[in-house]
Design an enzyme around this catalytic site. Structure first.
Site, mmCIF file in Angstrom:
data_model
loop_
_atom_site.group_PDB
_atom_site.id
_atom_site.type_symbol
_atom_site.label_atom_id
_atom_site.label_comp_id
_atom_site.label_asym_id
_atom_site.label_seq_id
_atom_site.Cartn_x
_atom_site.Cartn_y
_atom_site.Cartn_z
ATOM 1 N N ASP A 105 -2.874 -0.793 3.678
ATOM 2 C CA ASP A 105 -3.464 0.023 2.625
ATOM 3 C C ASP A 105 -3.478 1.504 3.023
ATOM 4 O OD1 ASP A 105 -5.120 -0.242 0.070
ATOM 5 O OD2 ASP A 105 -6.433 0.973 1.340
ATOM 6 N N GLU A 141 1.718 0.744 2.028
ATOM 7 C CA GLU A 141 1.305 1.100 0.678
ATOM 8 C C GLU A 141 0.983 2.584 0.651
ATOM 9 O OE1 GLU A 141 -1.952 1.395 -2.627
ATOM 10 O OE2 GLU A 141 -2.262 1.649 -0.487
#
Lengths: 655, 655
Positions: A384, A413
């Site tokens: 993330d 990401e």
């Protein structure tokens, strides 16, 4: 500097412009097992002496180099290739040396042809062969050399004696034992060799808590197991779960990102940690470690790898906050800083201070989180927002983890500035999210995918294309409805070898939280949803077809083989192709980028790239409609009506 | 590796894609005094913190770095520039650091605007300023900071207190004393800064022995002095003399490269050395050292630098052969090898073995040859066939010589494979011969000169264009006659900033030794010639005009500013332009590449590059004919008749 010291540094033979090489060897390039790594270099020296070169390679940590001779093919450019069969970090380099024997032999050939050989010319060859003698390792070869030298000494005529050195046998023999005492060496370069899954994968993302068959109850890992056949049926390889850890209670977010969560609201799974534990714990409502292990195993049986989310941020209730406040940013008043983008405050999240004084313990602990899940059989991590964490941390972590678990795959990401995204790929991420979601027109798709798949990026950045994510419901899908969903899926699944969708895509869910927003209404991010998966899937069969096309056609499993072709003046049609290195499998894709109108055009078909002649008919077999056409030459006509079928995925074969 | 050790190597801020940089800093780039060196780099880090960067530079060997701030202009790309005023080797690098104060200040600005400032937010700023205090060197600044902190402490309202940090004064003050304790550093790169002559020079080559006014007698340095006004009148800056050393007697070559020299044949000056000495001696028939010194001084007075030939090869009679046989290649029978390209033999020349065991003495002696002539005032050397000598030797020699005599210029006479030619430029040669002599068509001229002047080569390879040399009388000149001579001269003199001709060009001499050969008949290389320079010079006035155009137009004195433009469909017309960096001087050249026929076309004129609008007339002043035209917009008509004038050299000015 002494001349000999200088000579040591500035080598006799120049080796330069080596490919692949990333930033002068600062970073490793990437390949997958089974690949053949082609290495090229400019190799030359002053004067006219002949040189020889070898490509050397080994798995890092092993001592013996393997090598293969390099061959000059053009204008001082040399090439060779080697196979990478292990999932491991490899290193490779180039060694080049003066081929004194062949230089002398070439001259001797000309002298013999001109019938002008001096005894001294022959003696030079004798000296070179004698010098090679101690290097010879096979008794058979030693015998051959002894015979050669004996015969030469018995031959009085210099022309005849010189001729004895010119046979292919002698050439081969001397090639075997070159004098490499004054070799030039290139720096050592590295390759990360990943499993095929790092390059070829179809991802499906869902929130476990939304997988319950009963409305109102949180889904569990057991419910997830029940969904696996459906996911496998659609043809996915990776099932990605957002964070499965206990969720913080302080400043918990309510539905649709509201600040006033009710007592039963589950909160955002990215606010990690509470009294039940942190990154090594499981949110109790999802089940137990045993349930989790069962899910991972059941998925594996169906050929699906479970991917976890690695989100390095903590809720104020995370155990780290008490045990290691020094890992966070401390304000002058002694409190810990929450995330901020002034004047916006994200009080449910504490960011980590990667460069804090106690970073040794911090980095080691964070690595132990990944090790923990690797040990439970997890091979794929979606990371993330890695761009908001320390870049050197990722370079260190990924190298360390892959040393112990070489098959691990990390998906970055990151949606940020292009150079920062690239630097994550260089730091070691196996795959990365891209700007694909915001590229819808022909020109911008062509430009962007050419950059991803044909520029230097192809060596280190594998773009994973997502038509939607829990954070991005693009206007194109909101407006274009199912035809838009279909065409974006074909693009994602065939432009890149790796792509993914977020659950709900197969139903065409496209209601934003408000007009003009890319956020979903009632997003899984903040609440438990219930979807009746027994209802007919609008796109399930279509997704299955596309994933089957990918599995059955090796050309779609490569990343850097994407080529764009002409679509006349109709810029609503995108035409591109992929071919395997051996040309055994050729795929041609035509996509109507317009979800509203039928589009038609003559398109330019690169028949020559597949080895066909201008007058030879060839067959194109559409894997979506099943139709088969006979085509010929460069220009052929297509028409695509989005109401019927958004694209052709043609397999091209000899007609 | 410990995490801190890793962090040290993998820096927090990424600095990459630096320009100029040659092969990862392996080689120096080149500039001339007075240049501004623009340096660009990608500089970025993870997260959202602001960074700052400085370009640092110094003359090598000095201790203090000078520096100038870099500014971000686009997409994480930063730039800065610095002037190079010394003829010297410079080094430069980049340092980047986190700008913690500005990051905090930016946040504070947003907090103040939103009226949301916590006391702790203010305290962070106070802490940053207090931390900067010990770095402040000016008492005035210390006072300012004390006042600031005092005022802040007296301000109860956090919004007002925060606002005190936002003034431009505070920004400037903190910019002055940044916290660079965790800087990232780029590697150090190098620049060779040459005198302007290395980039802008017009060379004239003649053989001193052919400069006698009396037929049959060898010309002398004194005769050369008499020729100087003629050379200066034509506008040349460099007078290049083939080797002036004693010429070998063994296997001396006769006229037209014959093997049977008569007793009075002077031999090839490239067969260096006899009983009168070697590379540090003067051939007695040319005169004395005093005569030579007079020639050098007389030339200097006329603005002409005398260039010597540095040809590292020896006749069998060279003193080195006796004193240092180990510097040559020894055959097994103990004799020294002559030069060979089997079955061809060059028995008048012994090549040098650069990698012989006694190379330390050899290299040092060869360097002492160059030093010897440098000490006599020679600043320019044309190096004969450097590609057949050891590349590392050149890199070493040129660096050593330029350390002692920084203004020295080396021209590489290499006609070989492209990568070997480039490597000589990288090794340090100031200028190089090129393939220009064999490029006559529009497409090949455009492609080749674009490579020379616009590719990465522009940073290290200055192509010196020669329409003829004693070795190359191209068919184009043999066939095209005087119009061909004129047009090739304009091309050489205006495509590159540095060019040269071999004596006789001004008379249009173009008889080959035999049909199909590029060798001159009765070449100066093998015999003494006599030219009556008092005869009218066919091209003397024309050459003078062209050289005057070069001297009066700064745009023609730059190398990397060459740009090609359209010449409609007429590929016999070549159109190109050069502009100074400040756009103060704009030159547009149109050349008729056809020496036989008049050619005409509409040509595309890049008026926008000179800052004119589409409807604004501008003036083009032809420096060859003196004609002045008013033009407007992009397309204008030209017609060039080779019988009258082969080219326009237009100076473009506001109409």
């Amino acid at each position: 500097m002494s001349i000999d010291k200088f000579l040591e540094e500035s080598q006799q033979i120049i080796i330069e412009s080596v490919t692949p090489e990333l930033d002068g060897g600062r970073y490793a390039v990437k390949r997958v097992t089974g690949d053949c790594v082609e290495v090229q270099a400019d190799i030359f020296r002053d004067g006219h002496d002949l040189i020889a070169a070898a490509l050397k390679y080994r798995v890092m940590g092993t001592t013996e180099w393997q090598e293969t001779p390099m061959l000059k093919f053009d204008n001082d450019r040399w090439r060779a290739e080697f196979p990478v069969m292990n999932i491991a970090r490899y290193e490779y380099t180039i060694e080049a040396w003066n081929d004194r024997f062949k230089t002398w032999q070439n001259d001797m050939r000309k002298r013999v042809e001109a019938n002008q050989v001096a005894p001294s010319d022959v003696l030079e060859g004798v000296a070179l062969v004698e010098k090679a003698f101690p290097r010879i390792q096979s008794p058979h070869h030693s015998g051959q050399v002894e015979t050669l030298l004996k015969t030469v000494r018995q031959t009085a005529d210099p022309v005849a004696a010189g001729g004895l050195f010119l046979s292919e046998d002698v050439t081969r023999l001397m090639d075997e034992y070159p004098d490499r005492s004054f070799s030039s060496h290139y720096r050592t370069l590295e390759i990360i060799v990943d499993p095929l899954l790092a390059r070829f994968s179809a991802w499906y993302e869902f929130f476990p808590r939304s997988q319950s068959p009963e409305p109102g109850r949180s889904g569990t890992f057991v419910d997830c197991i029940d969904q696996l056949p459906r996911v496998a049926e659609m043809g996915f390889d990776v099932l990605y779960l957002p964070p499965i850890h206990p969720i913080g209670r302080s400043n918990r977010k309510g539905p649709n990102n509201s600040l006033d969560a009710g007592p039963h609201d589950p909160g955002s799974p990215w606010a990690i940690g509470n009294e039940n534990g942190g990154h090594k714990a499981i949110e109790p409502s999802l089940g137990t470690f045993e349930d989790f292990d069962r899910l991972v195993k059941a998925a594996e049986k169906l050929g699906i790898a479970v991917a976890l989310d690695f989100a390095i941020q903590c809720s104020p209730d995370h155990p780290y906050v008490k045990s290691h406040p020094e890992w966070f940013f401390i304000r002058p008043d002694g409190t810990i800083k929450y995330a901020e983008n002034p004047p916006k405050k994200y009080q449910d999240i504490y960011p980590i201070n990667f460069y804090c004084d106690n970073r040794e313990a911090l980095w080691t602990e964070l690595m132990s989180v990944v090790q923990f899940w690797c040990q439970r059989g997890i091979k794929v991590f979606r990371v993330d927002n890695p761009h908001t964490k320390a870049l050197p941390f990722w370079e260190w972590l990924i190298a360390e983890i892959k040393r112990e678990f070489p098959e691990t795959i990390f998906l970055a990401e990151a949606f940020t500035r292009p150079k920062v995204m690239r630097s994550l790929g260089k730091a070691g991420f196996s795959q990365s999210y891209t700007y694909f979601t915001w590229r819808n027109g022909r020109a911008e798709l062509t430009e962007y995918l050419t950059e991803l798949c044909q520029s230097e990026m192809k060596d280190y950045f594998r773009g994973n294309l997502w038509p939607n994510t829990p954070d991005i419901l693009h206007e194109f899908l909101q407006e274009g409805g199912l035809p838009a969903f279909r065409l974006r899926l074909v693009l994602a699944a065939t432009l890149s070898s790796t792509y993914g969708i977020y659950s709900g895509y197969e139903l065409g869910i496209n209601t934003p939280v408000k007009a003009g927003s890319e956020e979903y209404l009632n997003s899984d991010k903040y609440q438990i949803n219930h979807v009746d998966w027994s209802q007919p899937h609008n796109l399930g069969g279509f997704i299955r077809q596309v994933n089957q096309a990918r599995r059955q056609n090796q050309a779609l499993q490569y990343y850097d083989n994407l080529r764009f072709y002409q679509s006349g003046n109709n810029d609503k049609l995108l035409v591109y192709g992929k071919t395997t290195p051996d040309r055994a499998n050729n795929v041609l894709v035509v996509v109507n980028l317009d979800p509203h109108q039928a589009q038609e055009s003559w398109i330019g078909v690169p028949f020559w790239e597949w080895g066909f002649s201008e007058h030879e008919p060839y067959q194109v077999h559409d894997l979506l409609s099943g139709a088969i056409y006979k085509w010929q030459g460069e220009y052929n006509f297509v028409r695509l009506d989005p109401a019927v079928q958004p694209a052709h995925i043609f397999v091209v074969t000899k007609g």
